[in-house]
Design a protein around this motif. Sequence first.
Motif, PDB file in Angstrom:
ATOM      1  N   GLN A  44       0.827  -1.206   0.000  1.00  0.00           N
ATOM      2  CA  GLN A  44       0.000   0.000   0.000  1.00  0.00           C
ATOM      3  C   GLN A  44       0.862   1.256   0.000  1.00  0.00           C
ATOM      4  N   HIS A  45       1.979   1.219   0.668  1.00  0.00           N
ATOM      5  CA  HIS A  45       2.905   2.353   0.610  1.00  0.00           C
ATOM      6  C   HIS A  45       3.453   2.533  -0.806  1.00  0.00           C
ATOM      7  N   ALA A  46       3.598   1.433  -1.524  1.00  0.00           N
ATOM      8  CA  ALA A  46       4.215   1.497  -2.850  1.00  0.00           C
ATOM      9  C   ALA A  46       3.435   2.367  -3.822  1.00  0.00           C
ATOM     10  N   HIS A  88      -4.784  -2.107   9.084  1.00  0.00           N
ATOM     11  CA  HIS A  88      -3.810  -1.026   8.875  1.00  0.00           C
ATOM     12  C   HIS A  88      -4.520   0.258   8.471  1.00  0.00           C
ATOM     13  N   MET A  89      -5.391   0.161   7.476  1.00  0.00           N
ATOM     14  CA  MET A  89      -6.091   1.346   6.997  1.00  0.00           C
ATOM     15  C   MET A  89      -7.150   1.826   7.999  1.00  0.00           C
ATOM     16  N   ALA A 138      -0.737  -0.971  14.958  1.00  0.00           N
ATOM     17  CA  ALA A 138      -1.792  -1.986  14.836  1.00  0.00           C
ATOM     18  C   ALA A 138      -1.408  -3.274  15.551  1.00  0.00           C
ATOM     19  N   TYR A 139      -0.115  -3.452  15.798  1.00  0.00           N
ATOM     20  CA  TYR A 139       0.382  -4.643  16.494  1.00  0.00           C
ATOM     21  C   TYR A 139       0.996  -4.282  17.847  1.00  0.00           C
ATOM     22  N   ALA A 318      -3.877  -7.969  14.992  1.00  0.00           N
ATOM     23  CA  ALA A 318      -4.277  -6.571  14.825  1.00  0.00           C
ATOM     24  C   ALA A 318      -5.759  -6.332  15.106  1.00  0.00           C
ATOM     25  N   LYS A 319      -6.607  -7.306  14.794  1.00  0.00           N
ATOM     26  CA  LYS A 319      -8.058  -7.092  14.888  1.00  0.00           C
ATOM     27  C   LYS A 319      -8.502  -6.676  16.287  1.00  0.00           C
TER      28      LYS A 319
END
Length: 334
Positions: A44-46, A88-89, A138-139, A318-319
């Motif tokens: 996603q950063h890419a 993440h988002m 997130a973690y 993360a959830k």
Amino acid sequence: MRRIFSGIQPTGNLTLGNYLGAIRNWVALQGEKSYECIFCVVDQHAITIPQDPAELKQATREVAASLIAAGIDPTDSILFNQSQVDEHMKLAWVLGCVARVGWLNRMTQFKDKAGKDRDNATTGLWWYPVLMAADILAYKGTHVPVGDDQKQHLELARDIAQAYNSMFGVEFFPLPEPQILGAATRVMSLRDGTKKMSKSDASDMSRINMTDDADTIANKIKKAKTDPEPLPSEAAGLAERAEARNLVTIYAALADRTVDEVLAEYGGQGFGKFKPALSELAVEVLGPIGAELQKLMADPAFIDSVLAKGGDRARALAKPIVEEVYDTVGFLRP
């Protein structure tokens, strides 16, 4: 349990700089059982800059295969690609509502990448550090191996975590600590010793790719920029010799020796003798990794299965963290 999070973009071939500055250290950290290691291909950063969709998918597989070939064990560490885990988002939006515009405007990497035409840069390029903070938090990541170019982004992640905790009166997010490891944390270009070795450099001769074969590696080192002087006998003699310092530093890192130890052996000799020795060492270290990489890339279904399993494991961590953030913020979840 201390939890390490680190990510790498799937843009261009991974280089010797990526290996010595990051990946090799990740492998070492993986062996320290006091850490839980999460390694992410940040696709996603890419897309902060335009990407060909088919090439991005292929590059994501190649980076994952490179990490495995270099020693990352996906049954021990968690290895996945970022876009698989929606958390993440989800967290990034909340953190973006905590971060301040002034904080992002101070990010030097945005200024460097956007250049003079900042108005035409994507908002994603500007907002990138918020997503990076979400990747880590997130973690509840406690430690992040970073290079010098990412230290400012990690400082921002700490600021955002602290601001969130203060805003909601909680001690929820840890303040992640940077880990800068290894002798060659900043490997420089083979064509210009004042610039970092980069997979985005226009000249392929400026870098050694993890996919390069033995002949290519030897040729690039042979043609690497140097100066006419022999190597000094002590590290202080490299102070004003950027290209010489770079090659000696690479040798030291590959051999797991200090620069002074290398110069004790090669001091007084010219590059006509040092470069072949460096080539032989680079091929010895990178050759097996490149061979394993090619083997893995011949089985894309295996790579996809590794990333899918890693995504499931990452999501499970993360959830509940992001759900607690949503409850704290006040989002109704019937």
